[in-house]
Design an enzyme around this catalytic site. Structure first.
Site, mmCIF file in Angstrom:
data_model
loop_
_atom_site.group_PDB
_atom_site.id
_atom_site.type_symbol
_atom_site.label_atom_id
_atom_site.label_comp_id
_atom_site.label_asym_id
_atom_site.label_seq_id
_atom_site.Cartn_x
_atom_site.Cartn_y
_atom_site.Cartn_z
ATOM 1 N N CYS A 245 -38.160 -33.709 49.636
ATOM 2 C CA CYS A 245 -37.830 -35.047 50.159
ATOM 3 C C CYS A 245 -38.506 -36.203 49.433
ATOM 4 O O CYS A 245 -37.824 -37.045 48.844
ATOM 5 C CB CYS A 245 -38.167 -35.116 51.644
ATOM 6 S SG CYS A 245 -37.142 -34.020 52.619
ATOM 7 N N LYS A 302 -46.544 -27.148 49.574
ATOM 8 C CA LYS A 302 -47.598 -27.413 50.558
ATOM 9 C C LYS A 302 -47.796 -26.130 51.361
ATOM 10 O O LYS A 302 -47.132 -25.122 51.084
ATOM 11 C CB LYS A 302 -47.225 -28.574 51.468
ATOM 12 C CG LYS A 302 -46.024 -28.285 52.338
ATOM 13 C CD LYS A 302 -45.865 -29.345 53.403
ATOM 14 C CE LYS A 302 -44.789 -28.895 54.382
ATOM 15 N NZ LYS A 302 -44.513 -29.885 55.398
HETATM 16 C C1 UDX Z 1 -41.290 -34.829 54.636
HETATM 17 C C2 UDX Z 1 -41.464 -35.734 55.863
HETATM 18 O O1 UDX Z 1 -42.781 -35.562 56.405
HETATM 19 C C3 UDX Z 1 -40.398 -35.455 56.900
HETATM 20 O O2 UDX Z 1 -40.522 -36.364 57.979
HETATM 21 C C4 UDX Z 1 -39.039 -35.601 56.236
HETATM 22 O O3 UDX Z 1 -38.004 -35.387 57.116
HETATM 23 C C5 UDX Z 1 -38.929 -34.668 55.047
HETATM 24 O O4 UDX Z 1 -39.973 -34.943 54.119
HETATM 25 P P1 UDX Z 1 -41.926 -32.327 53.975
HETATM 26 O O5 UDX Z 1 -41.349 -32.643 52.628
HETATM 27 O O6 UDX Z 1 -41.562 -31.057 54.636
HETATM 28 O O7 UDX Z 1 -41.554 -33.479 55.016
HETATM 29 O O8 UDX Z 1 -43.523 -32.299 53.802
HETATM 30 P P2 UDX Z 1 -44.778 -33.219 54.197
HETATM 31 O O9 UDX Z 1 -45.624 -32.500 55.164
HETATM 32 O O10 UDX Z 1 -44.363 -34.568 54.566
HETATM 33 O O11 UDX Z 1 -45.571 -33.241 52.788
HETATM 34 C C6 UDX Z 1 -44.971 -33.764 51.616
HETATM 35 C C7 UDX Z 1 -45.912 -33.660 50.441
HETATM 36 O O12 UDX Z 1 -47.001 -34.567 50.559
HETATM 37 C C8 UDX Z 1 -46.544 -32.278 50.229
HETATM 38 O O13 UDX Z 1 -46.515 -31.972 48.858
HETATM 39 C C9 UDX Z 1 -47.981 -32.447 50.707
HETATM 40 O O14 UDX Z 1 -48.860 -31.591 50.011
HETATM 41 C C10 UDX Z 1 -48.241 -33.904 50.364
HETATM 42 N N1 UDX Z 1 -49.231 -34.553 51.245
HETATM 43 C C11 UDX Z 1 -48.956 -34.755 52.553
HETATM 44 C C12 UDX Z 1 -50.427 -35.016 50.698
HETATM 45 O O15 UDX Z 1 -50.707 -34.862 49.501
HETATM 46 N N2 UDX Z 1 -51.306 -35.655 51.520
HETATM 47 C C13 UDX Z 1 -51.064 -35.877 52.844
HETATM 48 O O16 UDX Z 1 -51.919 -36.478 53.515
HETATM 49 C C14 UDX Z 1 -49.847 -35.396 53.383
#
Ligand code: UDX
Length: 402
Positions: A245, A302
């Protein structure tokens, strides 16, 4: 109400599973025959905690098919097909084709777009199909998708008679925003871009922390997050954002805005800062590793997922290989073979193999191996270990000892 769900990826399967578990009569369709065969044999094509239990529960009334013909009697049809990025722009062809297939068979249904699409898409689909189109973006995180769909922070629905879809989700007791198609479509992009920006912001502050003796991004983020105006979520510095996403959506909204002669400077900077994370990690590794034999823990984008789409870890592994490192890697669920790297069967094997250990995905499980890493050189790109316990520790956002 008879519901159809087109596209059985993470979003479609979870939507179909949760609605059937709530008692709706659901038909799920996907063009991938292998996927349908797996599902018919009660096996999931993806790893998503809790999904198997609901989708294959005796309570769930769900049927899987390859054939659009089976959607003839459906009243509401959710579209959850991919909207990939092509040359930084959104490719709407899957949404358009699915909509046309539906309208050629069923003239009485309402289409609900659950895929992430740029503002104006619902109107475009309405024009192509002569069907009512309601926008209903999802906000679920992979790895928590079932929980997030059962307990969303909000329901967003847009378009004519959008209440019909708000009512479907009423069992969640979540607040609903009932609005125009365009607002609903933009809420999704604005939310994802904002969260991505928050991550890039904290990663920039982490870069600064690394230059200041005595500074630690973990403490700085904690201190910031206690202010409710800021909030403590999405302030975890690391290797950057990946997944299906954020990378795609930030690029899509920036180029969509450009087509309207609006420059989204902050979103563009968030993308650039994120792109720089791999080189930044490479520099940390070059400075800290004892040699070119390296073990990487984590491949998924993640924790709690088998998804490697836009995985920063995967990009880092490829960059290491390109720079002549001998890479061994381990992930608890990703079993993908990476060319010119060695896949370890266990975390213990991966840690034992080399003196240099890189933590690239934030799997909480890796904390259990902290003790056996005590005497290694650890480069913690996700800040999941206790730096005080490891003799030779380098972490994102951790300044030199003061
Ligand atoms: C995201 C949105 O959270 C969700 O609401 C939407 O519908 C789809 O996209 P997702 O892609 O499943 O969800 O993962 P998310 O938990 O949001 O993490 C995205 C990325 O950001 C991961 O690579 C994670 O490692 C990174 N991340 C997240 C960070 O580096 N730091 C953070 O504090 C949070």
């Amino acid at each position: 109400m008879k519901i159809g769900v087109v596209g059985l990826g993470y979003v479609g399967l979870v939507t179909a599973g949760v609605l059937s578990f709530q008692g709706y009569d659901v038909i799920g369709i996907d063009i991938d025959e292998n996927k349908i065969n797996l599902l018919k044999n009660k096996r999931l094509p993806i790893y998503e905690p809790g999904l198997s239990e609901i989708i294959f529960s005796d309570k769930s009334k769900i049927y899987f098919t390859n054939s659009y013909e089976d959607l003839r009697d459906r009243e509401i049809i959710f579209i959850a097909v991919p909207t990939p990025s092509v040359n930084n722009e959104i490719d709407l062809s899957y949404v358009v084709n699915a909509s046309k297939s539906i309208s050629s068979l069923n003239k009485n249904c309402t289409i609900v777009i659950r895929s992430t699409v740029v503002p104006g898409t619902a109107k475009k689909v309405m024009g192509l199909t002569n069907l009512n189109v309601i926008s209903n973006p999802e906000f679920m995180r992979e790895g928590n998708a079932v929980y997030d769909t059962l307990h969303p922070d909000r329901i967003v629905v847009g378009g004519k008679n959008a209440e019909i879809v708000a009512n479907i989700w009423r069992f969640t007791n979540s607040p609903a925003i009932i609005t125009t198609n365009e607002n609903a479509e933009l809420i999704k992009y604005a939310s994802n871009s904002f969260l991505a920006t928050k991550i890039s912001f904290i990663n920039e502050i982490a870069n600064l922390c690394e230059k200041i003796p005595g500074c630690d991004i973990e403490i700085v983020a904690k201190g910031m997050g206690l202010d409710p105006r800021i909030g403590d979520k999405f302030l975890k510095a690391g290797l950057g954002f990946g997944g299906s996403c954020f990378p795609k959506d930030t690029k899509a909204i920036a180029s969509f805005a450009e087509s309207l002669k609006v420059e989204l400077k902050i979103v563009k900077d968030a993308i650039e800062v994120n792109d720089e994370r791999i080189q930044h990690a490479m520099e940390m590794i070059k400075e800290s590793a004892a040699n070119k034999d390296i073990s990487v823990l984590g491949v998924a984008f993640k924790e709690n997922t088998d998804d490697v789409r836009e995985s920063r870890s995967l990009l880092l592994i490829k960059e290491l290989i390109k720079n002549d490192y001998n890479v061994s890697y381990y992930d608890p669920v990703v079993k993908e073979e990476i060319e010119n790297a060695y896949r370890c069967k266990t975390a213990e094997e991966c840690i034992a193999k080399n003196e240099n250990i890189v933590i690239a995905t934030e799997w909480p499980l890796f904390r259990e191996y902290e003790r056996i890493m005590e005497n290694k050189i650890v480069i913690d790109l996700r800040r999941i270990l206790d730096h005080k316990k490891i003799k030779n520790y380098r972490g994102v956002g951790l300044g030199p000892k003061s």
